[in-house]
Design a protein around this motif. Structure first.
Motif, PDB file in Angstrom:
ATOM      1  N   UNK A 167       0.771  -1.382   0.068  1.00 40.05           N
ATOM      2  CA  UNK A 167       0.003  -0.147  -0.103  1.00 40.05           C
ATOM      3  C   UNK A 167       0.726   1.203  -0.068  1.00 40.05           C
ATOM      4  N   UNK A 168       1.835   1.241   0.512  1.00 36.80           N
ATOM      5  CA  UNK A 168       2.985   2.233   0.634  1.00 36.80           C
ATOM      6  C   UNK A 168       3.620   2.631  -0.803  1.00 36.80           C
ATOM      7  N   UNK A 169       4.074   1.627  -1.509  1.00 35.23           N
ATOM      8  CA  UNK A 169       4.471   1.684  -2.735  1.00 35.23           C
ATOM      9  C   UNK A 169       3.590   2.252  -3.668  1.00 35.23           C
ATOM     10  N   UNK A 181       0.969   4.343  -3.084  1.00 35.20           N
ATOM     11  CA  UNK A 181       0.339   5.423  -2.713  1.00 35.20           C
ATOM     12  C   UNK A 181      -1.082   5.265  -2.328  1.00 35.20           C
ATOM     13  N   UNK A 182      -1.475   3.833  -1.612  1.00 31.93           N
ATOM     14  CA  UNK A 182      -2.749   3.682  -1.174  1.00 31.93           C
ATOM     15  C   UNK A 182      -2.780   3.945   0.293  1.00 31.93           C
ATOM     16  N   UNK A 183      -1.665   4.309   1.036  1.00 33.68           N
ATOM     17  CA  UNK A 183      -1.766   4.366   2.487  1.00 33.68           C
ATOM     18  C   UNK A 183      -0.323   5.030   2.579  1.00 33.68           C
ATOM     19  N   UNK A 184      -0.357   5.984   3.734  1.00 30.54           N
ATOM     20  CA  UNK A 184       0.716   6.659   4.141  1.00 30.54           C
ATOM     21  C   UNK A 184       1.840   5.899   5.173  1.00 30.54           C
ATOM     22  N   UNK A 185       2.905   6.005   5.164  1.00 23.79           N
ATOM     23  CA  UNK A 185       3.916   5.409   5.824  1.00 23.79           C
ATOM     24  C   UNK A 185       3.499   5.758   7.217  1.00 23.79           C
ATOM     25  N   UNK A 186       3.436   4.858   8.596  1.00 21.34           N
ATOM     26  CA  UNK A 186       3.071   5.217   9.933  1.00 21.34           C
ATOM     27  C   UNK A 186       3.928   4.538  10.535  1.00 21.34           C
ATOM     28  N   UNK A 187       5.408   4.854  10.656  1.00 21.31           N
ATOM     29  CA  UNK A 187       6.429   4.054  11.400  1.00 21.31           C
ATOM     30  C   UNK A 187       7.002   5.262  12.487  1.00 21.31           C
ATOM     31  N   UNK A 188       7.198   4.568  13.625  1.00 25.44           N
ATOM     32  CA  UNK A 188       7.865   5.662  14.532  1.00 25.44           C
ATOM     33  C   UNK A 188       9.499   5.133  14.714  1.00 25.44           C
ATOM     34  N   UNK A 189      10.222   6.130  14.880  1.00 21.03           N
ATOM     35  CA  UNK A 189      11.745   5.813  15.231  1.00 21.03           C
ATOM     36  C   UNK A 189      11.832   5.232  16.529  1.00 21.03           C
ATOM     37  N   UNK A 190      12.874   4.043  16.453  1.00 22.44           N
ATOM     38  CA  UNK A 190      12.949   3.085  17.507  1.00 22.44           C
ATOM     39  C   UNK A 190      13.690   3.900  18.712  1.00 22.44           C
ATOM     40  N   UNK A 191      14.499   5.086  18.103  1.00 18.89           N
ATOM     41  CA  UNK A 191      15.568   5.728  19.026  1.00 18.89           C
ATOM     42  C   UNK A 191      14.577   6.914  19.913  1.00 18.89           C
ATOM     43  N   UNK A 211       9.436   7.913   4.682  1.00 16.75           N
ATOM     44  CA  UNK A 211       9.637   6.890   3.809  1.00 16.75           C
ATOM     45  C   UNK A 211      10.918   6.916   2.698  1.00 16.75           C
ATOM     46  N   UNK A 212      11.665   6.017   2.277  1.00 17.84           N
ATOM     47  CA  UNK A 212      12.854   6.499   1.324  1.00 17.84           C
ATOM     48  C   UNK A 212      12.783   5.378   0.255  1.00 17.84           C
ATOM     49  N   UNK A 213      11.686   4.714   0.307  1.00 11.97           N
ATOM     50  CA  UNK A 213      11.552   3.528  -0.796  1.00 11.97           C
ATOM     51  C   UNK A 213      11.894   2.282  -0.345  1.00 11.97           C
ATOM     52  N   UNK A 214      11.603   1.209  -1.421  1.00  7.93           N
ATOM     53  CA  UNK A 214      11.715   0.094  -1.030  1.00  7.93           C
ATOM     54  C   UNK A 214      13.253  -0.396  -0.760  1.00  7.93           C
ATOM     55  N   UNK A 215      13.417  -1.292   0.250  1.00  6.91           N
ATOM     56  CA  UNK A 215      14.836  -1.574   0.568  1.00  6.91           C
ATOM     57  C   UNK A 215      15.610  -2.042  -0.611  1.00  6.91           C
ATOM     58  N   UNK A 216      15.023  -2.898  -1.399  1.00  7.36           N
ATOM     59  CA  UNK A 216      15.676  -3.510  -2.505  1.00  7.36           C
ATOM     60  C   UNK A 216      16.152  -2.523  -3.438  1.00  7.36           C
ATOM     61  N   UNK A 237       8.792  -3.080   7.985  1.00 10.03           N
ATOM     62  CA  UNK A 237       8.027  -4.079   7.363  1.00 10.03           C
ATOM     63  C   UNK A 237       6.692  -3.545   7.064  1.00 10.03           C
ATOM     64  N   UNK A 238       6.331  -3.333   5.608  1.00  9.56           N
ATOM     65  CA  UNK A 238       4.940  -3.040   5.531  1.00  9.56           C
ATOM     66  C   UNK A 238       4.130  -4.242   5.184  1.00  9.56           C
ATOM     67  N   UNK A 239       3.271  -4.301   5.675  1.00  9.66           N
ATOM     68  CA  UNK A 239       2.056  -5.461   5.374  1.00  9.66           C
ATOM     69  C   UNK A 239       1.494  -5.414   4.044  1.00  9.66           C
ATOM     70  N   UNK A 240       1.709  -6.298   3.266  1.00 15.79           N
ATOM     71  CA  UNK A 240       1.173  -6.104   1.886  1.00 15.79           C
ATOM     72  C   UNK A 240      -0.306  -6.734   1.910  1.00 15.79           C
ATOM     73  N   UNK A 241      -1.051  -6.126   1.077  1.00 11.12           N
ATOM     74  CA  UNK A 241      -2.446  -6.330   0.833  1.00 11.12           C
ATOM     75  C   UNK A 241      -2.565  -7.625  -0.087  1.00 11.12           C
TER      76      UNK A 241
END
Length: 79
Positions: A4-6, A8-18, A25-30, A73-77
């Motif tokens: 959903x993030x790739x 543009x169906x959903x916004x990235x909702x991640x918090x910094x662990x630090x 988002x800076x894109x797919x890790x691959x 990790x973004x859960x795939x739909x």
């Protein structure tokens, strides 16, 4: 499966662990793992990183406050 993030169906909702701030988002890790990776087809296989599964799309993210980079990790739909 669809990220959903790739797509543009959903916004990235991640918090910094630090520090707990929002991360951007800076894109797919691959896309970061090789010189021609952005030009390869998008797939949900575990060859990019051993811990990745077909249920997730691994994204590179960066904290907007402390600037640390990490993966999310973004859960795939299921389509």
């Amino acid at each position: 499966m669809l990220c959903p993030v790739c797509n543009a169906l959903s916004l990235l909702d991640v918090l910094c662990p630090k520090c707990g701030s929002s991360a951007e988002d800076e894109g797919r890790w691959s896309d970061w793992s090789g010189p021609y990776s952005p030009y390869e087809s998008a797939s949900f296989d575990s060859s990019d990183i051993a811990s990745a599964s077909e249920e997730y799309c691994l994204h590179a993210v960066r904290c907007i406050r402390c600037q640390i980079a990490f993966t999310a990790e973004i859960a795939a739909w299921h389509c």
